[in-house]
Design a protein around this motif. Structure first.
Motif, PDB file in Angstrom:
ATOM      1  N   ASN A  58      -3.768  -2.301 -26.754  1.00 42.82           N
ATOM      2  CA  ASN A  58      -2.467  -1.865 -26.258  1.00 42.82           C
ATOM      3  C   ASN A  58      -2.306  -2.361 -24.831  1.00 42.82           C
ATOM      4  N   TYR A  59      -1.061  -2.614 -24.442  1.00 40.86           N
ATOM      5  CA  TYR A  59      -0.778  -3.099 -23.094  1.00 40.86           C
ATOM      6  C   TYR A  59       0.454  -2.393 -22.541  1.00 40.86           C
ATOM      7  N   ALA A  60       0.447  -2.193 -21.236  1.00 43.28           N
ATOM      8  CA  ALA A  60       1.659  -1.768 -20.557  1.00 43.28           C
ATOM      9  C   ALA A  60       2.669  -2.915 -20.603  1.00 43.28           C
ATOM     10  N   ASP A  61       3.935  -2.563 -20.648  1.00 44.02           N
ATOM     11  CA  ASP A  61       4.969  -3.606 -20.722  1.00 44.02           C
ATOM     12  C   ASP A  61       4.877  -4.579 -19.546  1.00 44.02           C
ATOM     13  N   SER A  62       4.492  -4.057 -18.397  1.00 43.14           N
ATOM     14  CA  SER A  62       4.470  -4.879 -17.183  1.00 43.14           C
ATOM     15  C   SER A  62       3.408  -5.975 -17.203  1.00 43.14           C
ATOM     16  N   VAL A  63       2.433  -5.875 -18.116  1.00 48.51           N
ATOM     17  CA  VAL A  63       1.351  -6.874 -18.141  1.00 48.51           C
ATOM     18  C   VAL A  63       1.297  -7.646 -19.458  1.00 48.51           C
ATOM     19  N   LYS A  64       2.136  -7.296 -20.415  1.00 44.68           N
ATOM     20  CA  LYS A  64       2.122  -7.995 -21.706  1.00 44.68           C
ATOM     21  C   LYS A  64       2.370  -9.478 -21.514  1.00 44.68           C
ATOM     22  N   GLY A  65       1.554 -10.272 -22.200  1.00 40.89           N
ATOM     23  CA  GLY A  65       1.673 -11.721 -22.106  1.00 40.89           C
ATOM     24  C   GLY A  65       0.923 -12.325 -20.932  1.00 40.89           C
ATOM     25  N   ARG A  66       0.447 -11.475 -20.008  1.00 39.07           N
ATOM     26  CA  ARG A  66      -0.283 -11.982 -18.836  1.00 39.07           C
ATOM     27  C   ARG A  66      -1.746 -11.521 -18.838  1.00 39.07           C
ATOM     28  N   PHE A  67      -1.984 -10.311 -19.323  1.00 38.00           N
ATOM     29  CA  PHE A  67      -3.334  -9.738 -19.324  1.00 38.00           C
ATOM     30  C   PHE A  67      -3.864  -9.703 -20.754  1.00 38.00           C
ATOM     31  N   THR A  68      -5.182  -9.874 -20.876  1.00 40.43           N
ATOM     32  CA  THR A  68      -5.846  -9.795 -22.175  1.00 40.43           C
ATOM     33  C   THR A  68      -7.108  -8.957 -22.043  1.00 40.43           C
TER      34      THR A  68
END
Length: 123
Positions: A58-68
């Motif tokens: 799961n990811y916070a919207d603010s980091v989706k696509g940037r953090f893994t």
């Protein structure tokens, strides 16, 4: 005794990358959900990402696509790869462990925390 230790923080320019590590000891690591949170002074600790014992993320919207987020159970370690970093990503980053099925972004769901590692994004 269960212990979580974060590493990998530092100073990076906007657009740069870092990889944080969270190493666990004193626990059968593979059984648990591990999350990354971050906190800046004067603000509440916020959930960044989580990986459960099945590998679901799961990811916070603010980091989706940037953090893994990823985990290596053989090494008792969870990683957070952070790309395209922004000044607003500046914070102390904490890893936390939970056996609860509660919403992943709730700090109350986590029983053990690391000491934190500082990430500063600045030119």
């Amino acid at each position: 005794q269960l212990q979580l230790v974060e590493s990998g923080g530092g100073l990076v320019q906007p657009g740069g990358s870092l990889r944080l590590s969270c190493s666990a000891s004193g626990v059968t690591f593979s059984y648990y959900k591990i999350a990354w949170f971050r906190q800046v002074p004067g603000k509440e600790r916020e959930g960044v990402s989580c990986i459960n014992n099945y590998g679901r993320t799961n990811y916070a919207d603010s980091v989706k696509g940037r953090f893994t987020i990823s985990r290596d159970n053989a090494k008792n370690t969870v990683y957070l790869r952070m790309n395209s970093l922004r000044p607003e990503d500046t914070a102390v980053y904490y890893c936390a462990l939970s056996s609860s099925g509660d919403y992943w972004y709730l700090t109350a769901a986590y029983t053990h925390w690391g000491q934190g590692t500082q990430v500063t994004v600045s030119s």
